[in-house]
Design an enzyme around this catalytic site. Structure first.
Site, PDB file in Angstrom:
ATOM      1  N   LYS A  13      -7.528  -2.833   1.156  1.00 24.74           N
ATOM      2  CA  LYS A  13      -8.866  -2.444   0.671  1.00 24.74           C
ATOM      3  C   LYS A  13      -9.657  -3.667   0.204  1.00 24.74           C
ATOM      4  O   LYS A  13     -10.832  -3.798   0.496  1.00 24.74           O
ATOM      5  CB  LYS A  13      -8.759  -1.441  -0.498  1.00 24.74           C
ATOM      6  CG  LYS A  13      -8.022  -0.158  -0.145  1.00 24.74           C
ATOM      7  CD  LYS A  13      -8.062   0.847  -1.296  1.00 24.74           C
ATOM      8  CE  LYS A  13      -7.381   0.402  -2.564  1.00 24.74           C
ATOM      9  NZ  LYS A  13      -5.916   0.193  -2.446  1.00 24.74           N
ATOM     10  N   ARG A  88     -10.026   6.749  -8.458  1.00 20.00           N
ATOM     11  CA  ARG A  88      -8.573   6.840  -8.290  1.00 20.00           C
ATOM     12  C   ARG A  88      -8.041   8.183  -8.758  1.00 20.00           C
ATOM     13  O   ARG A  88      -6.852   8.435  -8.634  1.00 20.00           O
ATOM     14  CB  ARG A  88      -7.912   5.734  -9.102  1.00 20.00           C
ATOM     15  CG  ARG A  88      -7.290   4.628  -8.254  1.00 20.00           C
ATOM     16  CD  ARG A  88      -6.547   3.763  -9.191  1.00 20.00           C
ATOM     17  NE  ARG A  88      -5.673   2.789  -8.662  1.00 20.00           N
ATOM     18  CZ  ARG A  88      -6.010   1.553  -8.304  1.00 20.00           C
ATOM     19  NH1 ARG A  88      -7.259   1.183  -8.272  1.00 20.00           N
ATOM     20  NH2 ARG A  88      -5.080   0.704  -7.938  1.00 20.00           N
ATOM     21  N   ARG A 127       2.071 -11.344  -1.445  1.00 19.21           N
ATOM     22  CA  ARG A 127       0.627 -11.500  -1.702  1.00 19.21           C
ATOM     23  C   ARG A 127       0.375 -12.525  -2.806  1.00 19.21           C
ATOM     24  O   ARG A 127       1.017 -12.491  -3.856  1.00 19.21           O
ATOM     25  CB  ARG A 127       0.079 -10.134  -2.115  1.00 19.21           C
ATOM     26  CG  ARG A 127      -1.339 -10.141  -2.595  1.00 19.21           C
ATOM     27  CD  ARG A 127      -1.891  -8.759  -2.546  1.00 19.21           C
ATOM     28  NE  ARG A 127      -1.697  -8.027  -3.784  1.00 19.21           N
ATOM     29  CZ  ARG A 127      -2.302  -6.867  -4.051  1.00 19.21           C
ATOM     30  NH1 ARG A 127      -3.099  -6.323  -3.160  1.00 19.21           N
ATOM     31  NH2 ARG A 127      -2.086  -6.257  -5.189  1.00 19.21           N
ATOM     32  N   ARG A 161       0.249 -11.614  -8.582  1.00 21.15           N
ATOM     33  CA  ARG A 161      -0.156 -10.673  -9.626  1.00 21.15           C
ATOM     34  C   ARG A 161       1.051 -10.165 -10.399  1.00 21.15           C
ATOM     35  O   ARG A 161       2.114  -9.954  -9.825  1.00 21.15           O
ATOM     36  CB  ARG A 161      -0.892  -9.487  -8.989  1.00 21.15           C
ATOM     37  CG  ARG A 161      -2.339  -9.792  -8.718  1.00 21.15           C
ATOM     38  CD  ARG A 161      -3.021  -8.691  -7.958  1.00 21.15           C
ATOM     39  NE  ARG A 161      -2.720  -7.337  -8.396  1.00 21.15           N
ATOM     40  CZ  ARG A 161      -3.336  -6.266  -7.927  1.00 21.15           C
ATOM     41  NH1 ARG A 161      -4.287  -6.401  -7.012  1.00 21.15           N
ATOM     42  NH2 ARG A 161      -3.020  -5.067  -8.338  1.00 21.15           N
ATOM     43  N   ARG A 172       3.478   2.076  -8.617  1.00 18.89           N
ATOM     44  CA  ARG A 172       2.062   2.209  -8.231  1.00 18.89           C
ATOM     45  C   ARG A 172       1.916   3.119  -7.012  1.00 18.89           C
ATOM     46  O   ARG A 172       0.949   3.871  -6.900  1.00 18.89           O
ATOM     47  CB  ARG A 172       1.468   0.816  -7.962  1.00 18.89           C
ATOM     48  CG  ARG A 172       1.222   0.046  -9.266  1.00 18.89           C
ATOM     49  CD  ARG A 172       1.099  -1.442  -9.060  1.00 18.89           C
ATOM     50  NE  ARG A 172      -0.026  -1.793  -8.223  1.00 18.89           N
ATOM     51  CZ  ARG A 172      -0.079  -2.905  -7.482  1.00 18.89           C
ATOM     52  NH1 ARG A 172       0.925  -3.748  -7.473  1.00 18.89           N
ATOM     53  NH2 ARG A 172      -1.140  -3.142  -6.774  1.00 18.89           N
TER      54      ARG A 172
HETATM   55  P1  AMP Z   1      -5.837  -2.654  -8.043  1.00 19.02           P
HETATM   56  O1  AMP Z   1      -6.247  -4.084  -8.072  1.00 19.02           O
HETATM   57  O2  AMP Z   1      -6.904  -1.762  -7.479  1.00 19.02           O
HETATM   58  O3  AMP Z   1      -4.502  -2.441  -7.386  1.00 19.02           O
HETATM   59  O4  AMP Z   1      -5.676  -2.198  -9.572  1.00 19.02           O
HETATM   60  C1  AMP Z   1      -4.716  -2.802 -10.407  1.00 19.02           C
HETATM   61  C2  AMP Z   1      -4.486  -1.933 -11.643  1.00 19.02           C
HETATM   62  O5  AMP Z   1      -5.706  -1.797 -12.384  1.00 19.02           O
HETATM   63  C3  AMP Z   1      -4.049  -0.499 -11.360  1.00 19.02           C
HETATM   64  O6  AMP Z   1      -2.654  -0.389 -11.140  1.00 19.02           O
HETATM   65  C4  AMP Z   1      -4.500   0.207 -12.636  1.00 19.02           C
HETATM   66  O7  AMP Z   1      -3.641  -0.095 -13.714  1.00 19.02           O
HETATM   67  C5  AMP Z   1      -5.832  -0.482 -12.921  1.00 19.02           C
HETATM   68  N1  AMP Z   1      -6.971   0.191 -12.229  1.00 19.02           N
HETATM   69  C6  AMP Z   1      -7.762  -0.343 -11.252  1.00 19.02           C
HETATM   70  N2  AMP Z   1      -8.697   0.550 -10.875  1.00 19.02           N
HETATM   71  C7  AMP Z   1      -8.482   1.666 -11.621  1.00 19.02           C
HETATM   72  C8  AMP Z   1      -9.106   2.944 -11.679  1.00 19.02           C
HETATM   73  N3  AMP Z   1     -10.137   3.277 -10.862  1.00 19.02           N
HETATM   74  N4  AMP Z   1      -8.626   3.841 -12.566  1.00 19.02           N
HETATM   75  C9  AMP Z   1      -7.592   3.551 -13.384  1.00 19.02           C
HETATM   76  N5  AMP Z   1      -6.954   2.375 -13.376  1.00 19.02           N
HETATM   77  C10 AMP Z   1      -7.388   1.427 -12.497  1.00 19.02           C
END
Ligand code: AMP
Length: 215
Positions: A13, A88, A127, A161, A172
């Site tokens: 994404k 989400r 990554r 990360r 996740r």
């Molecule tokens: P991502 O970079 O999109 O994989 O997000 C990393 C982490 O940020 C996720 O595992 C959540 O802990 C938090 N996070 C990101 N976007 C959201 C969202 N829309 N709602 C809730 N938590 C989020």
């Protein structure tokens, strides 16, 4: 155009969304990047979010919705935006629809990127990202030129990360299945869902994405 990129962690994404937004002169809105910036700056939000993010859990809906509400009002988002990592949950999707409706706007399409779980785990463990610009590289599929530093910031070392460990990745993926996957039905019901296979060469995935959401 206002487009949502849906799909499990590691499906592409961020990579595909960045290219789509850049080529179309639109804003890429990544809630994960916004939270990681808050963590790096150690803001109150960052301190609260860090524990949840490190555990692979979601940050509360109201916190994220507030962030997105502000971000979508910034000038670069007025021409349109690509959402990566938001919504989400179904309540987040409802809040998004409501906030856009207040502005007489709507989401044009939600694109679901797909890939098998084992591929996602493999990708996430290889990554690396640039802490400066958040560009993502992959030691297996898309390494940086010298393998250690960012192509756009040659003095900046790439890093992994904190939530890309195998255990957190599996958590996740479970959170994705339980809390985020219901959005597929939600957007299908609105007639906005497009599906794009997230495996294969990056350019092919991007081609399929642009065909799914013509400018
Ligand atoms: P991502 O970079 O999109 O994989 O997000 C990393 C982490 O940020 C996720 O595992 C959540 O802990 C938090 N996070 C990101 N976007 C959201 C969202 N829309 N709602 C809730 N938590 C989020």
């Amino acid at each position: 155009m206002r487009v949502i990129l849906l799909g499990p962690p590691g499906v592409g994404k961020g990579t595909q969304g960045r290219r789509l937004a850049t080529e179309r002169g639109q804003a890429l809105i990544s809630t994960g990047d916004m939270l990681r910036d808050a963590v790096a700056r150690q803001t109150p939000l960052g301190v609260q979010a860090k524990k949840l993010m490190d555990a692979g859990s979601l940050v509360p809906d109201d916190v994220i919705v507030g962030l997105v509400r502000e971000r979508t009002l910034e000038p670069d988002a007025l021409a349109g935006f690509v959402l990566d990592g938001f919504p989400r949950t179904v309540p987040q999707a409802e809040a998004l629809d409501a906030m856009l409706a207040e502005r007489s706007l709507k989401i044009d399409a939600a694109v679901l990127l797909t890939a098998p779980d084992e591929e996602l785990v493999r990708r996430l463990s290889s990554r690396w990202e640039c802490p400066e610009c958040r560009r993502v590289f992959n030691t297996l599929t898309a390494p940086s030129k010298d393998g250690r530093r960012c192509d756009d910031h040659p003095s900046t070392e790439l890093r992994q990360r904190a939530d890309d460990t195998e255990e957190t990745v599996r958590k996740r993926l479970e959170v994705y299945r339980n809390q985020t996957a219901p959005l597929v039905g939600w957007y299908r019901g609105q007639g906005k869902l497009k599906e794009v296979q997230g495996t294969g060469p990056l350019d092919d995935v991007y081609g399929a994405l642009t065909r799914a959401v013509p400018d």
